[in-house]
Design a protein around this motif. Structure first.
Motif, mmCIF file in Angstrom:
data_model
loop_
_atom_site.group_PDB
_atom_site.id
_atom_site.type_symbol
_atom_site.label_atom_id
_atom_site.label_comp_id
_atom_site.label_asym_id
_atom_site.label_seq_id
_atom_site.Cartn_x
_atom_site.Cartn_y
_atom_site.Cartn_z
ATOM 1 N N MET A 150 -144.763 -19.536 -70.925
ATOM 2 C CA MET A 150 -144.643 -19.807 -69.490
ATOM 3 C C MET A 150 -143.414 -20.678 -69.204
ATOM 4 O O MET A 150 -142.681 -20.436 -68.247
ATOM 5 C CB MET A 150 -145.904 -20.495 -68.987
ATOM 6 N N ARG A 151 -143.189 -21.681 -70.062
ATOM 7 C CA ARG A 151 -142.033 -22.551 -69.861
ATOM 8 C C ARG A 151 -140.735 -21.776 -70.040
ATOM 9 O O ARG A 151 -139.779 -21.948 -69.270
ATOM 10 C CB ARG A 151 -142.083 -23.716 -70.864
ATOM 11 N N PHE A 152 -140.694 -20.903 -71.055
ATOM 12 C CA PHE A 152 -139.499 -20.092 -71.283
ATOM 13 C C PHE A 152 -139.219 -19.196 -70.071
ATOM 14 O O PHE A 152 -138.081 -19.069 -69.624
ATOM 15 C CB PHE A 152 -139.676 -19.239 -72.534
ATOM 16 N N ARG A 153 -140.270 -18.589 -69.531
ATOM 17 C CA ARG A 153 -140.083 -17.723 -68.368
ATOM 18 C C ARG A 153 -139.614 -18.518 -67.151
ATOM 19 O O ARG A 153 -138.811 -18.029 -66.348
ATOM 20 C CB ARG A 153 -141.393 -16.992 -68.046
ATOM 21 N N GLU A 154 -140.119 -19.732 -67.011
ATOM 22 C CA GLU A 154 -139.680 -20.578 -65.906
ATOM 23 C C GLU A 154 -138.181 -20.886 -66.028
ATOM 24 O O GLU A 154 -137.430 -20.781 -65.051
ATOM 25 C CB GLU A 154 -140.469 -21.888 -65.904
ATOM 26 N N VAL A 155 -137.755 -21.264 -67.229
ATOM 27 C CA VAL A 155 -136.341 -21.566 -67.452
ATOM 28 C C VAL A 155 -135.492 -20.318 -67.237
ATOM 29 O O VAL A 155 -134.432 -20.365 -66.595
ATOM 30 C CB VAL A 155 -136.126 -22.130 -68.876
ATOM 31 N N GLN A 156 -135.975 -19.206 -67.782
ATOM 32 C CA GLN A 156 -135.260 -17.938 -67.623
ATOM 33 C C GLN A 156 -135.064 -17.607 -66.158
ATOM 34 O O GLN A 156 -133.967 -17.250 -65.713
ATOM 35 C CB GLN A 156 -136.053 -16.821 -68.322
ATOM 36 N N GLN A 157 -136.152 -17.735 -65.372
ATOM 37 C CA GLN A 157 -136.074 -17.401 -63.958
ATOM 38 C C GLN A 157 -135.180 -18.374 -63.193
ATOM 39 O O GLN A 157 -134.412 -17.974 -62.307
ATOM 40 C CB GLN A 157 -137.489 -17.400 -63.351
ATOM 41 N N GLN A 158 -135.262 -19.659 -63.546
ATOM 42 C CA GLN A 158 -134.423 -20.644 -62.865
ATOM 43 C C GLN A 158 -132.942 -20.388 -63.111
ATOM 44 O O GLN A 158 -132.118 -20.515 -62.196
ATOM 45 C CB GLN A 158 -134.803 -22.058 -63.324
ATOM 46 N N LEU A 159 -132.616 -19.999 -64.353
ATOM 47 C CA LEU A 159 -131.216 -19.693 -64.668
ATOM 48 C C LEU A 159 -130.731 -18.483 -63.869
ATOM 49 O O LEU A 159 -129.645 -18.502 -63.276
ATOM 50 C CB LEU A 159 -131.063 -19.432 -66.167
ATOM 51 N N ILE A 160 -131.551 -17.426 -63.857
ATOM 52 C CA ILE A 160 -131.178 -16.224 -63.103
ATOM 53 C C ILE A 160 -131.037 -16.560 -61.620
ATOM 54 O O ILE A 160 -130.095 -16.120 -60.950
ATOM 55 C CB ILE A 160 -132.233 -15.118 -63.310
ATOM 56 N N GLN A 161 -131.988 -17.357 -61.098
ATOM 57 C CA GLN A 161 -131.971 -17.701 -59.687
ATOM 58 C C GLN A 161 -130.727 -18.492 -59.308
ATOM 59 O O GLN A 161 -130.150 -18.299 -58.236
ATOM 60 C CB GLN A 161 -133.234 -18.505 -59.332
ATOM 61 N N LYS A 162 -130.289 -19.373 -60.192
ATOM 62 C CA LYS A 162 -129.090 -20.161 -59.916
ATOM 63 C C LYS A 162 -127.864 -19.251 -59.805
ATOM 64 O O LYS A 162 -126.978 -19.491 -58.982
ATOM 65 C CB LYS A 162 -128.884 -21.214 -61.008
ATOM 66 N N VAL A 163 -127.831 -18.217 -60.650
ATOM 67 C CA VAL A 163 -126.719 -17.265 -60.571
ATOM 68 C C VAL A 163 -126.787 -16.497 -59.257
ATOM 69 O O VAL A 163 -125.785 -16.327 -58.551
ATOM 70 C CB VAL A 163 -126.742 -16.297 -61.766
ATOM 71 N N LEU A 164 -127.990 -16.021 -58.910
ATOM 72 C CA LEU A 164 -128.152 -15.237 -57.688
ATOM 73 C C LEU A 164 -127.870 -16.065 -56.435
ATOM 74 O O LEU A 164 -127.435 -15.532 -55.408
ATOM 75 C CB LEU A 164 -129.565 -14.665 -57.627
ATOM 76 N N GLU A 165 -128.143 -17.366 -56.508
ATOM 77 C CA GLU A 165 -127.887 -18.244 -55.363
ATOM 78 C C GLU A 165 -126.415 -18.625 -55.232
ATOM 79 O O GLU A 165 -126.022 -19.301 -54.269
ATOM 80 C CB GLU A 165 -128.723 -19.522 -55.493
ATOM 81 N N GLY A 166 -125.613 -18.220 -56.210
ATOM 82 C CA GLY A 166 -124.187 -18.520 -56.148
ATOM 83 C C GLY A 166 -123.834 -19.927 -56.595
ATOM 84 O O GLY A 166 -122.773 -20.450 -56.236
ATOM 85 N N ARG A 167 -124.697 -20.577 -57.396
ATOM 86 C CA ARG A 167 -124.406 -21.922 -57.894
ATOM 87 C C ARG A 167 -123.192 -21.884 -58.830
ATOM 88 O O ARG A 167 -122.905 -20.861 -59.466
ATOM 89 C CB ARG A 167 -125.604 -22.490 -58.648
ATOM 90 N N THR A 168 -122.518 -23.016 -58.951
ATOM 91 C CA THR A 168 -121.349 -23.084 -59.831
ATOM 92 C C THR A 168 -121.777 -23.051 -61.297
ATOM 93 O O THR A 168 -122.914 -23.376 -61.639
ATOM 94 C CB THR A 168 -120.553 -24.374 -59.578
ATOM 95 N N LEU A 169 -120.839 -22.671 -62.150
ATOM 96 C CA LEU A 169 -121.127 -22.647 -63.578
ATOM 97 C C LEU A 169 -121.346 -24.063 -64.103
ATOM 98 O O LEU A 169 -122.095 -24.270 -65.059
ATOM 99 C CB LEU A 169 -119.979 -21.960 -64.329
ATOM 100 N N GLU A 170 -120.717 -25.053 -63.468
ATOM 101 C CA GLU A 170 -120.934 -26.446 -63.846
ATOM 102 C C GLU A 170 -122.382 -26.852 -63.570
ATOM 103 O O GLU A 170 -123.005 -27.573 -64.363
ATOM 104 C CB GLU A 170 -119.976 -27.352 -63.067
ATOM 105 N N HIS A 171 -122.924 -26.374 -62.458
ATOM 106 C CA HIS A 171 -124.324 -26.663 -62.125
ATOM 107 C C HIS A 171 -125.250 -26.028 -63.166
ATOM 108 O O HIS A 171 -126.228 -26.650 -63.614
ATOM 109 C CB HIS A 171 -124.646 -26.120 -60.729
ATOM 110 N N ILE A 172 -124.958 -24.804 -63.559
ATOM 111 C CA ILE A 172 -125.781 -24.103 -64.552
ATOM 112 C C ILE A 172 -125.707 -24.799 -65.902
ATOM 113 O O ILE A 172 -126.719 -24.990 -66.583
ATOM 114 C CB ILE A 172 -125.331 -22.631 -64.661
ATOM 115 N N SER A 173 -124.499 -25.207 -66.318
ATOM 116 C CA SER A 173 -124.355 -25.876 -67.617
ATOM 117 C C SER A 173 -125.096 -27.215 -67.624
ATOM 118 O O SER A 173 -125.680 -27.604 -68.644
ATOM 119 C CB SER A 173 -122.883 -26.081 -67.954
ATOM 120 N N GLY A 174 -125.091 -27.919 -66.484
ATOM 121 C CA GLY A 174 -125.828 -29.169 -66.397
ATOM 122 C C GLY A 174 -127.321 -28.965 -66.566
ATOM 123 O O GLY A 174 -128.004 -29.760 -67.243
ATOM 124 N N PHE A 175 -127.834 -27.900 -65.988
ATOM 125 C CA PHE A 175 -129.261 -27.567 -66.129
ATOM 126 C C PHE A 175 -129.602 -27.273 -67.583
ATOM 127 O O PHE A 175 -130.622 -27.731 -68.117
ATOM 128 C CB PHE A 175 -129.600 -26.367 -65.243
#
Length: 566
Positions: A135-160
């Motif tokens: 469940m935790r892996f799926r949450e992280v997976q979804q959050q990463l995908i969502q950040k990309v879809l929301e147009g977040r910066t790569l710096e924001h993704i790397s920080g996460f």
């Protein structure tokens, strides 16, 4: 998250048990397995295993018991629980001393405690941890995908990602220019130069770990993963950590999802690449379906996409049986259907290209609706060997990128040759339909496995055969769609068992009366008798022809398609 020995012994089952050794380490020692073991141990005990024993082979012989415990310890077991009162009445002092010297945990159990209850308790705790990790892996997976879809910066993704891994990372573009992450680029590139100057050390033969390279220097470890998109390499993903702090399986999975997210971020920011991918897909589908194209058109597109069409190719078609449920389960509520499918298509193509690189074969990839269409360079090796090697890599890759999705495969013929895309595609399509209908889902079906397949495929093109097939099979298909009884599978199983009702009922896991009801329903719908040899032949023949997939009726059950534009 790990299960400790203390969490196990805190259970009410152990309230009358006695901890003989390992009191200082009981909270730190982790358990991954549980088993019941008696002498000899040999290689039957795994690392981090919680072992239960009665000492039956060591009755009143302390030397034998000590030898047994040494073998368990040497196998890497975490703890040993011995039931006393039947074969072992008291654990000898020399055994206690041996365990204490090595901080090995020994627990004395009353004879009355059943091992089955302990195994059940431990397995429940392990399963709970596994579900929590998933469940935790799926949450992280979804959050990463969502950040990309929301147009977040790569710096924001790397920080996460850094927060999740508790490690610093560095993300570089395809020119190896740092663009995100807190890791020191000079330190990273100095370490990475050691890898490039030597042969890279692979983490393992695992399909994911095989792409991971690492180097250690002093107390620092550098881990490298390629950022790969649907059209090639996009950059590098580096992770810096302390040498003694190895990345666990769960962390490795998060790292891979971070790499996928980085690849999606690169792809999302390149509209040209996206358009090229669509053109590539349409071009290959045109070849597969035998669409009329001029030689100039084919040559120019092949050159543009870097396709070598002068190689012999073998068509493989994959059908993800439960992809729709998996996508709906893992996707965000406001994510469009098209976005979900496009995201999964990137996963699938990446897995196919990865497998092609590993078997050193050219791979041409396309997808249409719910089908994955792949043309793999044919080899001199026997077709099943080469194809199985390719699909083994693909499925192992998908087990991590698309957990919970099962693929059925249809494979053309290895000798289809050069520029025979349409012929090989038709054979792979027929093999897929026949395999799913006759053998069930999740199978690999080769068109040239039997001569019967070729015969049925040719007969399916005859108009009179089509009419007979439709009139015979359509009542069963329509009834199956309304009632979900799967009468066609019922008949195939019944016929394969030569009309043996008992054997068919066992194979379908049905009550005998339920099976008889289905067989009577088949007779009433088709107006054919299952005891009449001619009727039985006609029904079997019609279902076999329908199973080629050439004959399409206007019903969703037969085609098994779902619209990408929903």
């Amino acid at each position: 998250m790990l299960l400790s020995v203390k969490e196990i012994t805190d259970s009410c089952l152990f309230k009358n048990a006695t901890l003989k050794t390992g009191e200082e380490t009981i909270s730190n020692k982790s358990v991954e397995w549980v088993s019941v073991m008696e002498s000899p141990v040999e290689n039957f005990v795994r690392e981090n295993e919680f072992v239960l024993s009665t000492g039956i082979g060591c009755h009143e012989n302390s030397d034998e018991l000590l030898s047994f415990i040494k073998d368990v310890y040497d196998s890497g077991a975490t703890a040993l629980a011995i039931a006393t009162g039947r074969y072992i009445f008291e654990i000898p002092e020399e055994v206690i001393q041996f365990a204490e010297d090595r901080e090995f945990i020994i627990i004395e159990l009353p004879w009355e405690i059943r091992f089955a209850d302990i195994v059940h308790e431990v397995m429940n705790k392990l399963n709970e941890l596994k579900q929590s990790e998933t469940m935790r892996f799926r949450e992280v997976q979804q959050q990463l995908i969502q950040k990309v879809l929301e147009g977040r910066t790569l710096e924001h993704i790397s920080g996460f990602v850094e927060q999740e891994l508790s490690r610093s990372v560095l993300i570089c573009n395809e020119k190896r220019q740092p663009i995100a992450g807190s890791a020191d680029p000079d330190e990273v590139f100095t370490l990475w130069k050691q890898v490039e100057e030597k042969s890279a050390t692979h983490e393992s033969n695992h399909p994911r770990h095989a792409e991971i390279k690492k180097v250690e220097s002093g107390n620092v470890e550098l881990i490298h993963l390629n950022i790969q998109s649907d059209v090639g390499r996009k950059g590098d993903f580096f992770i810096l950590s302390e040498s003694g702090n190895r990345m666990k399986e769960q962390e490795m999975m998060i790292a891979e999802q971070a790499v996928v997210a980085a690849a999606l971020w690169f792809t999302r920011n390149s509209a040209v690449i996206e358009a090229e991918s669509r053109m590539q897909n349409e071009f290959l589908l045109g070849l597969a379906k035998g669409e009329t194209m001029s030689e100039e058109h084919v040559a120019s597109h092949a050159e543009f996409f870097k396709y070598n069409l002068d190689l012999p190719y073998l068509c493989i078609i994959g059908f993800p049986e439960d992809l729709k449920d998996s996508i709906d389960h893992n996707a965000a509520p406001d994510e469009s259907r098209r976005t979900k499918l496009d995201r999964v298509a990137i996963y699938i193509k990446e897995g196919m290209l990865y497998a092609g690189e590993n078997v050193q074969r050219q791979v041409l990839f396309a997808y249409e609706s719910d089908q994955v269409i792949v043309f793999v360079e044919a080899s001199s090796s026997p077709a099943p060997d080469a194809v199985n090697q390719f699909l083994d890599l693909v499925e192992r890759r998908f087990s991590h990128l698309l957990p919970g999705v099962t693929f059925s495969w249809g494979i053309g013929m290895n000798k289809d040759g050069v520029r025979n895309f349409s012929g090989s595609f038709q054979k792979a399509t027929a093999a897929l339909e026949m395999g799913r209908t006759q053998r069930g889902i999740g199978k690999r079906t080769y068109f040239d496995e039997t001569q019967m397949n070729r015969l049925m495929l040719n007969l399916a093109g005859n108009e009179e055969v089509k009419d007979i097939t439709i009139s015979t099979v359509s009542p069963l298909v329509e009834y199956d769609e309304k009632r979900e009884m799967d009468l066609i599978k019922t008949f195939i199983t019944y016929n394969n068992n030569n009309g043996n009702v008992s054997q068919t009922a066992r194979e379908l896991n049905l009550h005998r009366q339920s099976l008889l009801y289905r067989l009577r329903k088949i007779e009433s719908l088709t107006k054919l008798s299952l005891v009449n040899p001619d009727d039985l032949f006609l029904l079997n023949f019609s279902i076999r022809v329908w199973s080629t997939g050439v004959i399409k009726m206007k019903t969703g059950h037969l085609t098994h398609k779902w619209d990408r534009n929903d």
